[in-house]
Scaffold this motif. Structure first.
Motif, short mmCIF file in Angstrom:
data_model
loop_
_atom_site.label_atom_id
_atom_site.label_comp_id
_atom_site.label_asym_id
_atom_site.label_seq_id
_atom_site.Cartn_x
_atom_site.Cartn_y
_atom_site.Cartn_z
N ALA A 18 42.63 31.52 31.24
CA ALA A 18 42.31 31.91 32.62
C ALA A 18 42.33 33.42 32.75
CB ALA A 18 43.32 31.27 33.57
N ASP A 19 43.29 34.06 32.10
CA ASP A 19 43.38 35.52 32.16
C ASP A 19 42.16 36.17 31.56
OD1 ASP A 19 45.70 35.60 33.50
OD2 ASP A 19 46.86 36.63 31.94
N ALA A 22 39.29 35.73 33.85
CA ALA A 22 39.39 36.64 34.99
C ALA A 22 38.97 38.05 34.57
CB ALA A 22 40.83 36.66 35.52
N ARG A 23 39.40 38.45 33.41
CA ARG A 23 39.04 39.77 32.89
C ARG A 23 37.52 39.88 32.70
NH1 ARG A 23 41.21 44.15 29.83
NH2 ARG A 23 43.20 43.48 30.70
N PHE A 26 35.86 40.16 36.01
CA PHE A 26 36.12 41.52 36.48
C PHE A 26 35.14 42.50 35.85
CE2 PHE A 26 39.09 44.90 37.76
CZ PHE A 26 39.55 44.34 38.93
N CYS B 107 41.23 41.08 43.24
CA CYS B 107 41.96 40.22 42.30
C CYS B 107 42.21 38.86 42.91
CB CYS B 107 43.28 40.88 41.91
SG CYS B 107 43.08 42.35 40.91
N THR B 110 39.10 36.88 42.77
CA THR B 110 38.84 36.38 41.42
C THR B 110 39.62 35.11 41.14
OG1 THR B 110 38.50 38.65 40.66
CG2 THR B 110 38.83 36.97 38.98
N HIS B 111 40.91 35.14 41.46
CA HIS B 111 41.74 33.98 41.15
C HIS B 111 41.40 32.78 42.03
CE1 HIS B 111 44.36 37.03 39.09
NE2 HIS B 111 44.25 36.09 38.19
N LEU B 114 38.09 31.24 40.61
CA LEU B 114 38.00 31.12 39.16
C LEU B 114 37.34 29.82 38.74
CD1 LEU B 114 39.05 33.19 37.10
CD2 LEU B 114 40.94 31.65 36.65
N GLU B 118 33.69 29.15 36.94
CA GLU B 118 33.60 28.52 35.62
C GLU B 118 32.60 27.36 35.65
OE1 GLU B 118 37.36 27.35 34.07
OE2 GLU B 118 36.70 27.62 31.99
#
Lengths: 126, 126
Positions: A18-19, A22-23, A26, B107, B110-111, B114, B118
């Motif tokens: 997930a990180d 997200a990156r 971004f 941020c 984004t979360h 997410l 996807e």
DNA sequence: CCGAATCCTCTCTGATACTG
DNA sequence: CAGTATCAGAGAGGATTCGG
């Protein structure tokens, strides 16, 4: 929602995935053209040519490229009208609208601190 | 502050200058590394090395480059302690803090989306 | 430890021309 | 009108080295 984890547990991997996702998102969105396109769309529906006029300085190619990327990420919707000449329209989806709100915040920030920044630059450029 | 304007008045030029300045600032800040650095700094004061550890994947060069740019725009403050080995610390200024708040919004966005993104990607990649 | 300069690679970007 | 392909030039980014 905090659960006990074993070493090398699957949930740890999920978090890492997930990180990195997200990156990646971004990286996709943190670029000049993407943000300007989203701002230009706003609440309206625009054709390809209209968008190019709206986003000053963007090339045909960059516009196409960024529109694809935004569509892939589900931020804009692309509708093709099967007529001649072709008519293709772009509009923000709900996630796209939500993002636009935060970008508006960025624009507000820019205008609020414009003078601040300009003087800071002059002081620095010595 | 609204003043009467003649055709081709100087204030028109001012507006254009401010717009191009805003665009320039936008271009400076709308990049991955700058935003990640600001997020990393947050409310704390960090040394160069600490920042490099914090911002995963950034190179020495990119970090230096972006720190200079952020300093020039008055978003961060750089304090050098004249000791050996050198000790250089970075911290967000007030404009920088204000910007960080809007980046936090990005941020959050984004979360929140997410999963949305996807699935949209998978649908697109056919 | 921090920063500047060099070199080298690779992507991005714009211009142009061609298809549906 | 909208999109794709191709090519050449510019610029970003990484690795390394040297200096304070």
């Amino acid at each position: 929602m905090v659960t006990k984890q074993l070493a090398g547990s699957p949930d740890e991997a999920d978090v890492r995935r997930a990180d990195s996702l997200a990156r990646e998102i971004f990286s996709d969105l943190a670029n000049k053209w993407a943000l300007l396109i989203i701002e230009a769309l706003g609440e309206s529906t625009l054709r390809f040519g209209e968008l190019r006029d709206e986003v000053e300085g963007i090339s045909h190619k960059m516009l196409t490229q960024n529109l694809r990327m935004l569509e892939r990420n589900g931020l804009i919707e692309r509708t093709v009208h099967p007529v001649v000449p072709p008519r293709v329209e772009y509009t923000l989806t709900e996630p796209g609208q939500a993002l636009r709100v935060t970008i508006d915040g960025l624009c507000d920030w820019t205008h609020r601190y414009l003078g601040h920044i300009e003087t800071s630059r002059h002081r620095f450029d010595d």
